[in-house]
Design a protein around this motif. Structure first.
Motif, PDB file in Angstrom:
ATOM      1  N   SER A  49     -55.972   7.475 -15.457  1.00 63.26           N
ATOM      2  CA  SER A  49     -54.933   7.059 -14.518  1.00 63.26           C
ATOM      3  C   SER A  49     -55.588   6.476 -13.278  1.00 63.26           C
ATOM      4  CB  SER A  49     -54.050   8.259 -14.130  1.00 63.26           C
ATOM      5  OG  SER A  49     -53.202   7.910 -13.046  1.00 63.26           O
ATOM      6  N   ILE A  50     -54.955   5.449 -12.706  1.00 65.72           N
ATOM      7  CA  ILE A  50     -55.483   4.868 -11.470  1.00 65.72           C
ATOM      8  C   ILE A  50     -55.256   5.797 -10.291  1.00 65.72           C
ATOM      9  CG2 ILE A  50     -55.180   2.494 -12.283  1.00 65.72           C
ATOM     10  CD1 ILE A  50     -52.651   2.366 -10.527  1.00 65.72           C
ATOM     11  N   PHE A  51     -54.372   6.793 -10.436  1.00 68.79           N
ATOM     12  CA  PHE A  51     -54.074   7.712  -9.345  1.00 68.79           C
ATOM     13  C   PHE A  51     -54.965   8.948  -9.355  1.00 68.79           C
ATOM     14  CE2 PHE A  51     -50.048   5.432 -10.138  1.00 68.79           C
ATOM     15  CZ  PHE A  51     -49.885   4.840  -8.903  1.00 68.79           C
ATOM     16  N   HIS A  52     -55.581   9.249 -10.494  1.00 62.60           N
ATOM     17  CA  HIS A  52     -56.466  10.403 -10.608  1.00 62.60           C
ATOM     18  C   HIS A  52     -57.920   9.943 -10.646  1.00 62.60           C
ATOM     19  CE1 HIS A  52     -53.153  13.217 -11.446  1.00 62.60           C
ATOM     20  NE2 HIS A  52     -52.622  12.227 -12.138  1.00 62.60           N
ATOM     21  N   ASN A  53     -58.781  10.752 -10.053  1.00 61.91           N
ATOM     22  CA  ASN A  53     -60.218  10.466 -10.053  1.00 61.91           C
ATOM     23  C   ASN A  53     -60.521   9.038  -9.595  1.00 61.91           C
ATOM     24  OD1 ASN A  53     -61.012  13.043 -10.935  1.00 61.91           O
ATOM     25  ND2 ASN A  53     -60.578  12.503 -13.062  1.00 61.91           N
ATOM     26  N   LYS A  69     -64.071   4.531  -8.898  1.00 63.72           N
ATOM     27  CA  LYS A  69     -63.561   5.338  -9.999  1.00 63.72           C
ATOM     28  C   LYS A  69     -64.542   6.469 -10.265  1.00 63.72           C
ATOM     29  CE  LYS A  69     -60.515   6.238 -13.176  1.00 63.72           C
ATOM     30  NZ  LYS A  69     -59.173   6.707 -12.796  1.00 63.72           N
ATOM     31  N   LYS A  70     -64.007   7.658 -10.543  1.00 63.13           N
ATOM     32  CA  LYS A  70     -64.821   8.841 -10.774  1.00 63.13           C
ATOM     33  C   LYS A  70     -64.851   9.178 -12.266  1.00 63.13           C
ATOM     34  CE  LYS A  70     -63.479  10.423  -6.218  1.00 63.13           C
ATOM     35  NZ  LYS A  70     -63.050  11.522  -5.344  1.00 63.13           N
ATOM     36  N   ILE A  71     -66.060   9.415 -12.751  1.00 67.89           N
ATOM     37  CA  ILE A  71     -66.266   9.666 -14.179  1.00 67.89           C
ATOM     38  C   ILE A  71     -66.759  11.096 -14.366  1.00 67.89           C
ATOM     39  CG2 ILE A  71     -67.493   8.937 -16.257  1.00 67.89           C
ATOM     40  CD1 ILE A  71     -67.878   6.211 -14.833  1.00 67.89           C
ATOM     41  N   PRO A  72     -66.007  11.941 -15.075  1.00 70.06           N
ATOM     42  CA  PRO A  72     -66.459  13.321 -15.303  1.00 70.06           C
ATOM     43  C   PRO A  72     -67.743  13.345 -16.135  1.00 70.06           C
ATOM     44  CG  PRO A  72     -64.133  13.061 -15.850  1.00 70.06           C
ATOM     45  CD  PRO A  72     -64.687  11.685 -15.663  1.00 70.06           C
ATOM     46  N   LEU A  73     -68.689  14.178 -15.744  1.00 67.42           N
ATOM     47  CA  LEU A  73     -69.903  14.383 -16.516  1.00 67.42           C
ATOM     48  C   LEU A  73     -69.731  15.618 -17.395  1.00 67.42           C
ATOM     49  CD1 LEU A  73     -72.574  13.586 -13.770  1.00 67.42           C
ATOM     50  CD2 LEU A  73     -71.561  12.043 -15.458  1.00 67.42           C
ATOM     51  N   LYS A  74     -70.663  15.833 -18.280  1.00 61.78           N
ATOM     52  CA  LYS A  74     -70.527  16.950 -19.220  1.00 61.78           C
ATOM     53  C   LYS A  74     -70.554  18.301 -18.514  1.00 61.78           C
ATOM     54  CE  LYS A  74     -72.397  14.552 -23.249  1.00 61.78           C
ATOM     55  NZ  LYS A  74     -73.445  14.535 -24.308  1.00 61.78           N
ATOM     56  N   THR A  75     -71.318  18.376 -17.430  1.00 62.26           N
ATOM     57  CA  THR A  75     -71.353  19.618 -16.666  1.00 62.26           C
ATOM     58  C   THR A  75     -70.030  19.803 -15.930  1.00 62.26           C
ATOM     59  OG1 THR A  75     -73.720  19.320 -16.348  1.00 62.26           O
ATOM     60  CG2 THR A  75     -72.619  20.912 -14.915  1.00 62.26           C
ATOM     61  N   PRO A  76     -69.416  20.980 -15.992  1.00 64.43           N
ATOM     62  CA  PRO A  76     -68.115  21.192 -15.337  1.00 64.43           C
ATOM     63  C   PRO A  76     -68.165  20.909 -13.832  1.00 64.43           C
ATOM     64  CG  PRO A  76     -68.634  22.995 -16.818  1.00 64.43           C
ATOM     65  CD  PRO A  76     -69.870  22.154 -16.729  1.00 64.43           C
ATOM     66  N   LYS A  77     -67.116  20.261 -13.338  1.00 59.72           N
ATOM     67  CA  LYS A  77     -66.907  19.991 -11.916  1.00 59.72           C
ATOM     68  C   LYS A  77     -68.021  19.157 -11.274  1.00 59.72           C
ATOM     69  CE  LYS A  77     -63.726  23.686 -10.898  1.00 59.72           C
ATOM     70  NZ  LYS A  77     -63.292  24.719  -9.949  1.00 59.72           N
TER      71      LYS A  77
END
Length: 309
Positions: A232-236, A261-269
């Motif tokens: 979503s453009i509104f999240h991350n 834009k924020k990209i989640p990595l494999k490590t939590p948070k």
């Protein structure tokens, strides 16, 4: 190879700076009767605030998680209920000034292209090293009593700020300035989300005759959702846009824009945040001895990779 080496070194330096930064975090809070003292630290904006309520009630707690409802709550009560005195400083812009003044060769080596200097790119966006401010308006708290998982405050009202220096191209210029703005601002951190915003309109006046007085409009929003599933453009994501208008002829003389834009990595948070943008300043922004003779210096590309956790 030299260009690749510069880019690699710059990315490593910036990532190390960002990892060691405290992400808009309140590091000290003290309640004194219905008054409050708070210290926040961040690599771009750090502040010491003193909250003085104009009524007998403390800062109210607001527990609605809806972003729209937060804005509605702040706008709903226009009668001012708080005075906030603030001393703020901007560490990374300070670093840019220090680097250009004391590490000239290193600063020049950070030129990637004609319009990209990594130090200038990292530090762009703040035109002063520090400020003293008085806020009159409403304040709400997002932190329940004794909670460690939630923090932050929201503001809406009139802010008057001032200082005695201006930053141009990572150089300090003597300038007694004052600005006044109406703003909605805040930050909210929970176990699974981080959100900050600032919507403002104001005017800034300079004692230095070679710096133009302006009216400005600014929008900023930054949101991190660790549990977001669908794109979503509104999240991350994050964005900021500001433009300045010359008070003399109503001509736009500055644009600042950045989006990421924020990209989640494999490590939590842990999030990889890729942001890019630009700063453009018209020839009329500075006059006399401050006027830029090289038009290429009016434009600066921004690239800000960082890691959030």
């Amino acid at each position: 190879m030299k260009l690749l080496k510069k880019i690699t070194v710059c990315l490593i330096v910036f990532l190390l700076l960002d990892i060691t930064a405290i992400h808009s975090k309140s590091i000290y809070q003290k309640q004194i009767n219905n008054q409050e003292i708070e210290l926040e630290a961040d690599m771009y904006y750090s502040s010491l605030d003193y909250y003085l309520p104009l009524t007998k009630t403390p800062v109210p707690y607001f527990d609605d998680e809806s972003e729209i409802n937060i804005y509605k709550r702040l706008v709903a009560s226009p009668v001012p209920r708080y005075l906030v005195f603030e001393l703020s400083t901007y560490p990374l812009p300070w670093m840019g000034v220090f680097t250009k003044k004391n590490l000239r060769q290193f600063y020049r080596n950070m030129d990637i292209t004609e319009n990209i200097n990594i130090v200038k790119s990292v530090c762009a966006g703040f035109e002063e090293p520090y400020a003293m401010s008085v806020f009159l308006g409403n304040v709400i708290s997002f932190k329940p009593k004794e909670s460690k998982d939630m923090s932050g405050k929201g503001y809406m009202g009139l802010l008057v700020s001032g200082g005695n220096y201006h930053i141009k191209d990572n150089e300090l210029i003597i300038d007694n300035w004052v600005e006044s703005e109406i703003k909605i601002k805040g930050d909210r951190t929970t176990h699974n989300t981080k959100m900050s915003w600032s919507f403002r309109i104001g005017a800034k006046f300079h004692d230095n005759e070679y710096i133009k007085d302006v009216i400005y409009f600014s929008l900023r929003r930054d949101r991190t959702d660790y549990n977001a599933v669908k794109p979503s453009i509104f999240h991350n994501s994050n964005f900021e846009y500001t433009f300045d208008v010359d008070t003399e002829n109503s001509k736009i003389i500055r644009h600042f824009f950045i989006v990421g834009k924020k990209i989640p990595l494999k490590t939590p948070k842990i999030m990889l945040n890729l942001s890019a943008g630009l700063v453009w300043e018209g020839e009329d922004k500075y006059t006399g001895p401050l006027q830029r003779t090289d038009k290429s210096n009016n434009f600066q590309i921004l690239f800000r990779p960082n890691i959030e956790f």
